[in-house]
Design a protein around this motif. Structure first.
Motif, PDB file in Angstrom:
ATOM      1  N   GLU A   1     -16.321 -14.035  24.343  1.00 46.72           N
ATOM      2  CA  GLU A   1     -15.849 -13.074  25.220  1.00 46.72           C
ATOM      3  C   GLU A   1     -16.616 -11.715  24.225  1.00 46.72           C
ATOM      4  N   LEU A   2     -16.633 -11.791  23.110  1.00 44.02           N
ATOM      5  CA  LEU A   2     -17.221 -10.579  22.377  1.00 44.02           C
ATOM      6  C   LEU A   2     -18.416 -10.547  22.162  1.00 44.02           C
ATOM      7  N   LEU A   3     -19.243 -11.596  22.296  1.00 45.94           N
ATOM      8  CA  LEU A   3     -20.724 -11.547  22.039  1.00 45.94           C
ATOM      9  C   LEU A   3     -21.426 -10.498  23.296  1.00 45.94           C
ATOM     10  N   GLU A   4     -22.223  -9.944  22.678  1.00 48.83           N
ATOM     11  CA  GLU A   4     -23.198  -8.868  23.723  1.00 48.83           C
ATOM     12  C   GLU A   4     -24.637  -9.378  23.485  1.00 48.83           C
ATOM     13  N   THR A   5     -25.588  -8.880  24.240  1.00 53.89           N
ATOM     14  CA  THR A   5     -26.859  -9.167  24.279  1.00 53.89           C
ATOM     15  C   THR A   5     -27.599  -7.813  24.132  1.00 53.89           C
ATOM     16  N   LEU A   6     -28.894  -7.909  23.275  1.00 54.99           N
ATOM     17  CA  LEU A   6     -29.603  -6.825  23.247  1.00 54.99           C
ATOM     18  C   LEU A   6     -30.958  -7.186  23.538  1.00 54.99           C
ATOM     19  N   GLU A   7     -31.626  -6.258  24.035  1.00 51.68           N
ATOM     20  CA  GLU A   7     -33.146  -6.493  24.398  1.00 51.68           C
ATOM     21  C   GLU A   7     -34.205  -5.419  23.654  1.00 51.68           C
ATOM     22  N   GLY A   8     -35.068  -5.777  22.835  1.00 48.11           N
ATOM     23  CA  GLY A   8     -35.967  -4.649  22.503  1.00 48.11           C
ATOM     24  C   GLY A   8     -36.820  -5.100  21.421  1.00 48.11           C
ATOM     25  N   ASN A   9     -37.245  -4.532  20.464  1.00 46.28           N
ATOM     26  CA  ASN A   9     -38.582  -4.752  19.545  1.00 46.28           C
ATOM     27  C   ASN A   9     -38.030  -4.374  18.047  1.00 46.28           C
ATOM     28  N   PHE A  10     -38.311  -5.180  17.172  1.00 49.30           N
ATOM     29  CA  PHE A  10     -38.158  -5.035  15.661  1.00 49.30           C
ATOM     30  C   PHE A  10     -39.098  -3.707  15.244  1.00 49.30           C
TER      31      PHE A  10
END
Length: 100
Positions: A4-13
């Motif tokens: 439940e605590l996990l989140e998602t990020l999208e982008g570039n390094f």
């Protein structure tokens, strides 16, 4: 770890701040701005979009950051994304015209 605590990020390094054989600290650019990401060391491609799964933490010494648990390379699906991907530096001899 509680899912439940996990989140998602999208982008570039953007860049690597620190790297060892099994751990890495880097800057990851998202639509909301750059964030420090910590987690397993891996080789990333600078022009590719990634999806990270993990959790936000507030490190007592280094501040707010994202602790990565897993990473997936984003594969483009729209025509303009595919052309941009194929004509990137990943494919050395493919220009925009050939990618189209």
């Amino acid at each position: 770890m509680d899912e439940e605590l996990l989140e998602t990020l999208e982008g570039n390094f953007s860049k690597i701040i620190y790297r060892s054989s099994n751990y890495m600290v880097s800057i990851f650019n998202t639509n909301d701005g750059p964030i420090t990401v910590t987690g397993p060391s891996f080789d990333y491609e600078s022009n590719c979009k990634y999806t990270l799964v993990g959790r936000y933490i507030d490190h007592p010494k280094y501040g707010f950051q994202f602790e990565m648990m897993s990473i997936t390379k984003y594969l483009p699906s729209a025509k303009d994304e595919i052309v941009k991907y194929l004509s990137s530096s990943i494919f050395k001899k493919v220009g925009k015209k050939a990618a189209e």
